[in-house]
Design a protein around this motif. Structure first.
Motif, PDB file in Angstrom:
ATOM      1  N   GLN A  46       0.784  -1.282   0.300  1.00 47.64           N
ATOM      2  CA  GLN A  46      -0.405  -0.180  -0.422  1.00 47.64           C
ATOM      3  C   GLN A  46       1.018   1.159  -0.351  1.00 47.64           C
ATOM      4  OE1 GLN A  46      -3.398   0.228  -0.227  1.00 47.64           O
ATOM      5  NE2 GLN A  46      -2.692   2.477  -0.956  1.00 47.64           N
ATOM      6  N   SER A  87       2.484   1.774  -3.385  1.00 55.96           N
ATOM      7  CA  SER A  87       1.003   1.753  -4.297  1.00 55.96           C
ATOM      8  C   SER A  87       0.888   3.581  -4.111  1.00 55.96           C
ATOM      9  CB  SER A  87      -0.441   1.609  -3.800  1.00 55.96           C
ATOM     10  OG  SER A  87      -1.251   1.599  -4.595  1.00 55.96           O
ATOM     11  N   ASN A  88       0.706   3.711  -3.026  1.00 57.24           N
ATOM     12  CA  ASN A  88       0.911   5.559  -2.625  1.00 57.24           C
ATOM     13  C   ASN A  88       2.174   6.209  -2.933  1.00 57.24           C
ATOM     14  OD1 ASN A  88      -1.450   5.296  -1.477  1.00 57.24           O
ATOM     15  ND2 ASN A  88      -0.516   5.190   0.576  1.00 57.24           N
TER      16      ASN A  88
END
Length: 110
Positions: free
Chosen positions: A50, A53-54
């Motif tokens: 995550q 991804s950010n």
């Protein structure tokens, strides 16, 4: 001498924003070596998928990396061939500014 435009200023500001975060900097330094899949980058840098991804979304938004579809997966690379040598130059600059910061044994910069 080339005239500096707002476009030049905005491009440098985007690069500065990207490099202001350690994870984004590590991603860019890793991608200067070779393109990579996000999961592989996350594992190599020790961050969650995550977080990766950010951070990749931020770097895409800054125009510094690009996503390349590969079947059901996507890999990433630096968006411009000039970025890798520019990052190398920045690393040399850091060593020039503080030669004790990095040595063959590793970097102690913080």
């Amino acid at each position: 001498m080339e005239t500096v435009t707002l476009t030049h200023t905005a491009a440098l500001a985007r690069l500065g924003h990207a490099l202001s975060d350690e994870t984004r900097t590590r991603i860019m330094l890793t991608l200067r070596e070779a393109p990579a899949y996000p999961a592989d980058l996350a594992d190599a840098l020790g961050v969650s998928r995550q977080v990766m991804s950010n951070q990749l979304a931020c770097l895409r938004g800054c125009g510094l990396v690009e996503a390349i579809p590969d079947g059901r997966r996507t890999w990433y690379r630096l968006a411009d061939s000039h970025l890798a040598p520019a990052l190398d130059d920045l690393l040399r600059l850091v060593v020039t500014v503080d030669p004790t910061c990095c040595s063959p044994e590793g970097c102690t910069c913080s």
